[in-house]
Design an enzyme around this catalytic site. Structure first.
Site, mmCIF file in Angstrom:
data_model
loop_
_atom_site.group_PDB
_atom_site.id
_atom_site.type_symbol
_atom_site.label_atom_id
_atom_site.label_comp_id
_atom_site.label_asym_id
_atom_site.label_seq_id
_atom_site.Cartn_x
_atom_site.Cartn_y
_atom_site.Cartn_z
ATOM 1 N N HIS A 12 17.890 -10.623 16.779
ATOM 2 C CA HIS A 12 18.549 -10.643 18.077
ATOM 3 C C HIS A 12 18.197 -11.937 18.821
ATOM 4 O O HIS A 12 17.062 -12.134 19.246
ATOM 5 C CB HIS A 12 18.080 -9.429 18.876
ATOM 6 C CG HIS A 12 18.683 -9.310 20.234
ATOM 7 N ND1 HIS A 12 17.951 -9.455 21.388
ATOM 8 C CD2 HIS A 12 19.957 -9.064 20.627
ATOM 9 C CE1 HIS A 12 18.737 -9.273 22.436
ATOM 10 N NE2 HIS A 12 19.955 -9.045 22.006
ATOM 11 N N HIS B 170 23.087 -16.969 25.447
ATOM 12 C CA HIS B 170 23.380 -15.575 25.767
ATOM 13 C C HIS B 170 24.263 -15.388 26.994
ATOM 14 O O HIS B 170 25.122 -14.506 27.023
ATOM 15 C CB HIS B 170 22.084 -14.781 25.959
ATOM 16 C CG HIS B 170 22.333 -13.331 26.229
ATOM 17 N ND1 HIS B 170 22.361 -12.796 27.505
ATOM 18 C CD2 HIS B 170 22.636 -12.321 25.398
ATOM 19 C CE1 HIS B 170 22.642 -11.515 27.430
ATOM 20 N NE2 HIS B 170 22.816 -11.184 26.172
HETATM 21 CA CA CA Z 1 24.421 -10.515 21.692
#
Ligand code: CA
Length: 304
Positions: free
Chosen positions: A12, A54
């Site tokens: 992630h 992000h």
């Molecule tokens: Ca993502």
């Protein structure tokens, strides 16, 4: 793609528990830790370069406020889409912090504002991963996410069209290619399948509210990416976690399930990170997890 046979470890934002998210060093670390997929969140620059970052904003992970104070919008925020790729390359990236207090969001992680990290494009990251695949002989996948397509559209940009073209040029075209494309926006993921006719493996990210019905999702996507708490259903009288029927229902429709986000420094009401992983992977039976700590999940899976 053999994602249904083995539990998938998805790094992630990279090995973001250890190094600043979405930098190439954190991707190298995740790769070396044995992750199956490395995730890319994607936002467009002013000159239409897909950037791996992000948020649509810059001030929570870069020194943009010092370097380009005048480029702030009226809402006080700095937008990736207002900067050219060349300008974005001038910025230093830091571990995530609160721009008001300058305090790190995860105080026990890599120290904020230290060392030197840079932003990079999707193209650069794909070259990096494909380069590692060549030098190691492995075949680690990419897991790009189209961020905020509606915001991009309002800014006059078609992010999916640009990203799909790069994926195509880099050899990611079908479900056999080691790429999973993810998006929260239902309309956009449908558009990617039905208008762009993409044959990529598509994952519909989901949240609690207003989720599309699974039966509908199965008509255009190959999997779902639910929040951890969607696969749970509270605790019983003895304090044991109950499992929701989401994963079982998804599997009946042939949808794989990759849940997010598993953090060794943030496991909520569970007794340990391992306890959380056990419930998710072996009781709820998800097919993979998005984690900031790929080494710990790889170890856990190898021991079970
Ligand atoms: Ca993502």
């Amino acid at each position: 793609m053999e994602i249904q046979k083995k539990k998938a470890v998805i790094a992630h934002r990279g090995a973001s528990g250890y190094l600043p998210e979405h930098t190439l060093p954190t991707k190298a670390m995740a790769y070396a830790m044995g992750a199956d997929y490395l995730e890319q969140d994607i936002v467009l620059s002013k000159d239409d370069v897909p950037i791996v970052i992000h948020d649509i904003h810059l001030e929570t992970v870069t020194d943009v406020a010092q370097k380009f104070p005048k480029k702030k919008r009226k809402d006080g925020r700095f937008y990736v889409i207002d900067f050219t790729f060349w300008e974005l390359k001038q910025l230093n990236v830091s571990e995530r912090f609160d721009p008001v207090t300058s305090k790190a969001v995860f105080p026990n992680r890599f120290p904020a504002f230290t060392s030197t990290f840079k932003l990079h494009s999707l193209q650069e990251e794909i070259e990096f991963i494909q380069g590692l695949n060549k030098s190691t002989g492995k075949n680690i996948g990419i897991y790009p996410e189209i961020k905020e397509p509606e915001f991009h559209r309002k800014e006059g940009k078609d992010i999916s069209k640009i990203v799909l073209k790069i994926l195509n040029n880099c050899g990611y075209n079908t479900k056999k290619d080691n790429c999973i494309l993810q998006c929260f926006d239902v309309k956009e993921l449908k558009r990617i399948r039905n208008v762009f006719k993409s044959e990529l493996f598509l994952v519909q990210l989901t949240e609690f509210k207003n989720d599309e019905k699974l039966e509908k999702i199965a008509t255009y996507a190959d999997g779902i990416g639910p929040w951890i708490h969607q696969i749970l259903d509270g605790k019983d009288k003895n304090g044991k976690w109950k499992i929701s029927n989401l994963v079982a229902n998804a599997h009946k429709l042939n949808l794989i399930v990759h849940a997010y986000t598993f953090r060794a420094d943030q496991f909520g009401d569970f007794n340990s990170f391992e306890a959380l992983l056990h419930v998710a992977l072996y009781e709820a039976n998800v097919d993979g997890v998005f984690t900031d700590f790929p080494d710990k999940v790889v170890d856990f899976i190898n021991k079970n």
